[in-house]
Design a protein around this motif. Structure first.
Motif, PDB file in Angstrom:
ATOM      1  N   THR A 144       8.067  -1.171  32.203  1.00 48.24           N
ATOM      2  CA  THR A 144       8.096   0.254  31.887  1.00 48.24           C
ATOM      3  C   THR A 144       7.115   0.539  30.765  1.00 48.24           C
ATOM      4  O   THR A 144       6.796  -0.333  29.949  1.00 48.24           O
ATOM      5  N   HIS A 169       2.835   5.165  39.392  1.00 50.64           N
ATOM      6  CA  HIS A 169       3.781   4.064  39.303  1.00 50.64           C
ATOM      7  C   HIS A 169       3.239   3.009  38.342  1.00 50.64           C
ATOM      8  O   HIS A 169       2.037   2.784  38.244  1.00 50.64           O
ATOM      9  N   SER A 170       4.154   2.347  37.653  1.00 53.23           N
ATOM     10  CA  SER A 170       3.757   1.158  36.894  1.00 53.23           C
ATOM     11  C   SER A 170       3.988  -0.062  37.774  1.00 53.23           C
ATOM     12  O   SER A 170       4.842  -0.046  38.653  1.00 53.23           O
ATOM     13  N   ASN A 213      14.206   5.697  37.338  1.00 58.10           N
ATOM     14  CA  ASN A 213      13.592   5.873  36.020  1.00 58.10           C
ATOM     15  C   ASN A 213      12.297   6.667  36.130  1.00 58.10           C
ATOM     16  O   ASN A 213      11.299   6.351  35.511  1.00 58.10           O
ATOM     17  N   ASN A 214      12.361   7.704  36.957  1.00 56.62           N
ATOM     18  CA  ASN A 214      11.193   8.562  37.198  1.00 56.62           C
ATOM     19  C   ASN A 214      11.397   9.895  36.494  1.00 56.62           C
ATOM     20  O   ASN A 214      12.504  10.437  36.480  1.00 56.62           O
ATOM     21  N   LYS A 257      16.157   7.835  26.439  1.00 58.81           N
ATOM     22  CA  LYS A 257      16.071   6.480  25.875  1.00 58.81           C
ATOM     23  C   LYS A 257      17.397   6.007  25.278  1.00 58.81           C
ATOM     24  O   LYS A 257      17.496   4.878  24.815  1.00 58.81           O
ATOM     25  N   GLN A 307      10.662   5.257  27.750  1.00 58.52           N
ATOM     26  CA  GLN A 307      10.059   4.291  28.669  1.00 58.52           C
ATOM     27  C   GLN A 307      10.373   4.700  30.104  1.00 58.52           C
ATOM     28  O   GLN A 307      11.525   4.982  30.441  1.00 58.52           O
ATOM     29  N   LEU A 308       9.346   4.756  30.959  1.00 58.36           N
ATOM     30  CA  LEU A 308       9.513   5.169  32.346  1.00 58.36           C
ATOM     31  C   LEU A 308       8.943   4.120  33.298  1.00 58.36           C
ATOM     32  O   LEU A 308       8.103   3.295  32.900  1.00 58.36           O
ATOM     33  N   SER A 309       9.401   4.189  34.539  1.00 61.21           N
ATOM     34  CA  SER A 309       8.839   3.347  35.593  1.00 61.21           C
ATOM     35  C   SER A 309       7.834   4.111  36.434  1.00 61.21           C
ATOM     36  O   SER A 309       6.967   3.502  37.069  1.00 61.21           O
ATOM     37  N   SER A 310       7.960   5.426  36.486  1.00 62.08           N
ATOM     38  CA  SER A 310       7.021   6.247  37.244  1.00 62.08           C
ATOM     39  C   SER A 310       7.065   7.673  36.731  1.00 62.08           C
ATOM     40  O   SER A 310       7.995   8.080  36.040  1.00 62.08           O
TER      41      SER A 310
END
Length: 1032
Positions: free
Chosen positions: A939, A934-935, A875-876, A830, A898-901
């Motif tokens: 995120t 996945h989002s 961002n995985n 982060k 915070q993640l995207s996947s």
């Protein structure tokens, strides 16, 4: 008398009457004593008389019913009839004496008439007594004048000693041994014993270390390994020594050592050798030994045929070989099919004559067949290391017999790194001395630098010597051609007639290498040897058939390479495996490459194809390298134009010699290449530096791995690293063993400012040389990748990491290997950093966590690892071994990243059984899949992804197996989508490879999601609460 024979003798009586000190062992065998106990007495350090006493005492103690009759029978079986008769006479006298002293029964007194005899009876009695006295007077005393008739073994051993003394002393005498391999022609140079002999333990790591060290360093580093010749047969335990393997490279002195041992036995100058009644020297290069089918075929024929070889065989067989030493010289020169099944292998394996001792000499390339027969309690592995620096100087002084020349020679080789590395080999030392002396006479300072150049010059010297001996030239002033390889090199009128014999010798040499033949007889009919060969001693047919060999095997291999050059259309070499089978072809190929370069010829396409097979292409950390084998490496030193282009090179062979490391440095200096090299001792680094400094500049780059364990060796290695050019090393992996080495590591990091990748394994993250100095990593302006193993990380240690990953820094890839919690490391995600990828690796500790799944994982792969990889571009966060990840990170204290996947691996059972089964078949019940959550757009925090991931797993577990085997996409809610990665694989003790993460391993472990864990806790709490309410 009969009762006395069947009674028990005393020890003093046996020592007085039948104390045959030279035959006590055989008597013990005949009396039925166990050979192991006899061997214990045999190899004790007491006198022969005490050994005889110990044998009789053992017999009396172990056999309460022992009788004198058994002793007499044993003597008669050994054909010691005279001694047996003497003992019986002594017993008869004792019997008569006992009878005389015994009280007589009362008899009536005879009358005078009853005892009166006839006169003629008195006359006969007087004649008999007189005749008996005459025989006694004229007979010699049996103990002093009549020798004990030796048995067939003793008689054969005595005559064999004389034969060895007569023949083997010639190899030391320049009058007979005109071209010795370990001593020059000059009468001023006697034989120099090779004392730098190193005992190797049976372990592979020790053997590899010894192969890559020099005699000097062994003396200084591991003095306990150095032994003298007289210690070779010293037992390693209380048991008899059965097998000794003596290995060394060509020309190092193995055959010379074998002859020296035999001579010591023949001259009775070695206490341990004297324990053997017979020593057989079997020179395995002789073809007649290849045809041997029985032990009798290995016996050395003596000049007279008095001894019956069949009787000798019977006696040796009856003793099971006790007291017999076999020296099998040149195992590498034995045809390959005989290295697996032959009378010789039966000797080595102890299938026959198990009580004998066997010494085998061999080149290292052929030793693999023999390693299984080495045992710690009764075997030795010895490496002949050749000359140390002191012996080289001593040898040179005796060779030149001139202090000034010896001093000039020292200056020459100490400034020539290639030559210096060759001189520990006695053969090469002799050749280089000969060449140097020749160049001094010719006032020529163009010294050869490769093996091919050396042997080309050596051939010129030998051929000139032949011309002088043949009376074709009168002095040393005649100038030989610069090379002697092609027919055109022999165009001069003087040499033209020599080409035919030179060419025939090359054919004989090549055929011999292919057939693994090194002794020649009928092949040399009408062929002039040109001083390249020497008549040798064949003990089996000595003075009956004359045999010859090249002055050394290496010279034969050089001639074979010349034939390969001039007759390539006729050469049919099948494959690289063919070369491996015929190990001596390796040296032939190296010479062939050097000769082709000297003559400007192109390599034969078949040979070039085989050489390319000596290179492999391993993939390391997604990068492809070329690993060069020892054959190709030697060829590259002869001709570096064969260097593979546009490839990074790799070397990780711990058994590589120092000369190989010298070549590594030589190649990096010449070529714009990247070379990944692992160093296992300081000598390898020193040799590499010498190869590097053999040129004024360098063009390549080095990826360096420092794998030295010994503390003293590590300190030497650190110093050698600091001698490397500062702009050479771009990647370094080093293992500091303790905090005291941190300062050395800091110096090394500071030494190489162009470092792009560093792997640093340390007990903690103490990077500073001291508390006030700057972090050395901050000085590295091109550091792209950092790998740190930190066993005990502290909170403030991560502040140092933050310095390295600050925005604008070059560091893009960070890998942290830690055995502690990694919440803090994940918080890096982060932060605003320079990183593009973060990897966390941790060992799976089943015993620590105590879960059933971890135990099953450990039974499958003890060295399993937890991998966590975050990639900035997607961002995985990818996690395998999810259970451990969840164990280390409490669900309530997850990093707020915070993640995207989010991706992880899991296993699903294919049966309804919920139990773990012992045994291998349990893995038939598992399939493997990777799952990504996945989002949709924004995120989310890590804990939301974990909840969604757990929900996805619950859904997947409800599906049939056939459905899971196909790609699946599940809409979980308005924010998340669950995707099964498209590969679902049934596994049986295998590693599943996932398409998007093909280098990551998913292992046999059952996934318990975070939500299931919470549900179980809640259910357990409800049950406890209800139970308490009911009790209340």
């Amino acid at each position: 008398m009969e009762s006395l024979l069947d009674s028990r003798p005393s020890l003093p009586e046996l020592m007085y009457e039948v104390s045959f000190e030279s035959k006590w062992y055989d008597i013990g065998v005949m009396l039925g004593l166990e050979s192991d106990k006899l061997d214990a007495i045999r190899y004790s350090s007491v006198s022969e008389r005490n050994k005889t006493s110990d044998m009789y005492k053992l017999w009396l103690d172990s056999k309460p019913q022992a009788t004198r009759r058994e002793v007499i029978k044993a003597l008669e079986d050994m054909e010691l009839n005279r001694q047996a008769t003497k003992y019986k006479k002594s017993l008869r006298k004792q019997s008569i004496k006992n009878t005389t002293l015994r009280p007589r029964p009362t008899q009536p007194v005879p009358t005078k008439s009853s005892v009166m005899l006839q006169p003629h009876i008195y006359i006969v009695a007087v004649i008999i007594i007189a005749f008996s006295l005459l025989i006694i007077v004229r007979s010699p005393p049996p103990d002093t004048c009549t020798p004990i008739i030796p048995g067939v073994i003793e008689q054969y051993g005595s005559e064999l000693r004389e034969k060895y003394i007569e023949t083997l002393t010639k190899y030391k005498d320049p009058k007979y041994n005109k071209y010795p391999t370990v001593g020059p022609v000059s009468v001023h140079v006697p034989f120099i014993p090779l004392i730098s002999i190193v005992v190797k333990s049976v372990t592979k790591s020790t053997a590899e270390w010894l192969l890559s060290t020099t005699p000097n360093d062994i003396i200084h580093i591991q003095s306990e390994f150095k032994i003298q010749i007289e210690d070779i047969l010293k037992p390693v335990s209380h048991k008899q020594l059965k097998f000794v393997l003596i290995e060394g490279e060509p020309g190092i002195g193995k055959s010379t050592l074998a002859k020296e041992l035999v001579l010591r036995w023949a001259n009775r100058s070695d206490a341990l050798m004297n324990n053997y009644d017979i020593v057989f020297l079997i020179q395995l290069r002789f073809e007649i030994y290849h045809k041997a089918t029985s032990i009798e075929d290995l016996f050395v024929n003596l000049d007279d045929q008095i001894i019956n070889m069949t009787d000798l065989h019977v006696k040796i067989k009856k003793r099971k070989g006790a007291g017999i030493l076999w020296i099998l010289d040149g195992f590498d020169e034995l045809p390959s099919h005989l290295k697996n099944n032959s009378i010789l292998m039966k000797l080595i394996k102890e299938d026959i004559l198990p009580k004998s001792t066997v010494i085998v000499t061999s080149r290292p390339v052929a030793c693999d067949h023999l390693l299984p027969f080495l045992h710690e309690h009764n075997s030795k592995r010895i490496s002949v290391r050749g000359f140390d620096s002191t012996k080289i100087e001593e040898y040179a002084l005796k060779y030149f017999n001139d202090k000034d020349k010896a001093s000039m020679f020292h200056s020459y080789y100490s400034g020539n790194l290639v030559i210096e590395s060759m001189l520990y080999n006695p053969l090469h030392c002799f050749i280089v001395c000969t060449i140097f002396n020749d160049l001094i006479v010719a006032n020529n300072e163009q010294y050869p630098t490769t093996m091919t150049l050396l042997y080309n010059h050596y051939i010129r010297i030998l051929l000139k010597r032949h011309l002088i001996d043949a009376g074709l030239i009168s002095n040393q002033d005649y100038k030989m051609p610069q090379r002697l390889m092609l027919e055109t090199d022999f165009n001069s009128p003087l040499l033209h007639s020599i080409w035919k014999n030179f060419s025939l010798l090359s054919k004989i040499a090549y055929d011999g290498v292919i057939k693994q033949q090194y002794i020649f007889g009928k092949e040399l009919h009408s062929v002039t040897k040109l001083s390249m060969m020497d008549t040798i001693v064949n003990f089996l047919v000595f003075e009956k058939d004359e045999s010859s060999s090249f002055l050394h095997t290496t010279l034969q291999e050089y001639f074979a390479a010349i034939y390969l050059l001039n007759n390539k259309p006729k050469i049919k070499i099948k494959s690289h495996e063919f070369v491996e089978l015929h190990s001596n072809l390796r040296v032939v190929f190296i010479f062939y490459v050097g000769i082709c370069k000297m003559t400007g010829r192109k390599l034969d396409s078949t040979v070039l194809h085989i050489l390319k097979q000596n290179m492999t292409q391993p993939t390391i950390n997604d990068d492809k390298y070329v690993e060069i084998g020892s054959i190709m490496l030697g060829c590259l030193y002869e001709d570096d134009s064969l260097m593979p282009v546009n490839h990074s090179l790799y070397s990780a062979d711990s058994s590589s010699t120092n000369f190989n490391y010298y070549i590594y440095g030589h190649l990096i200096a010449l070529h714009n290449i990247t070379y990944m090299i692992q160093f296992y001792n300081s000598d390898q680094i020193k040799a590499f530096n010498k190869g590097l400094r053999s040129h004024f500049s360098f063009r390549g780059k080095l990826l360096l791995t420092f794998i030295i364990k010994d503390t003293n060796e590590r300190q030497k290695g650190f110093k050698e690293l600091l001698h490397m050019p500062s702009h050479l090393v771009i990647e370094i992996l080093i293992f500091p063993s303790n905090d005291s080495e941190i300062s050395e590591f800091c110096q090394i990091i500071s030494r190489f400012p162009l470092l792009q990748e560093v792997a640093f394994f340390t007990p903690d993250l103490q990077w500073s040389c001291n508390t006030t100095s700057e972090n050395p990593f901050l000085k590295l302006k091109k550091l792209n990748k950092l790998n740190i193993l930190a066993i005990n990380p502290q909170e403030n240690d991560f502040a140092r990491i933050q310095q390295l990953i600050a925005p604008g820094r070059p560091l893009k890839l960070l890998k942290v290997e830690s055995y502690g919690p990694y919440n803090n490391i994940l918080n890096i995600i982060k932060m605003q950093t320079s990183l593009e990828e973060l990897t966390i690796q941790d060992g799976v500790d089943a015993h620590k966590h105590g879960t059933e799944t971890f135990i099953s994982v450990q039974s499958l792969r003890p060295s399993a690892y937890q991998h966590i990889i975050w990639t900035k571009s997607t961002n995985n966060l990818m996690v395998d071994y999810f259970e451990k990840f969840f164990y280390h990170i409490n669900i309530r204290k997850l990093p707020k990243i915070q993640l995207s996947s989010f991706t992880s691996f899991t296993y699903f059972k294919t049966s309804k059984s919920n139990h773990y089964h012992k045994g291998m078949d349990m893995w038939d019940n598992w399939i493997c899949a990777n799952v990504t959550v996945h989002s949709e757009s924004a995120t989310f925090k890590l804990n939301y992804f974990i909840d969604a991931f757990s929900e996805c797993i619950i859904l997947l577990k409800k599906l049939p197996v056939k459905r899971i085997s196909k790609p699946i996409t599940k809409k979980l809610n308005s924010s998340f989508t669950c995707t099964c990665g498209g590969i679902v694989k049934k596994t049986r003790f295998s590693i599943c490879r996932i398409s998007n993460f093909e280098d990551k391993s998913c292992h046999n472990t059952e996934f318990h999601s975070a939500k299931e864990f919470i549900y179980n806790i809640l259910l357990f709490s409800i049950i406890i609460t209800l139970h308490m309410l009911l009790n209340y």
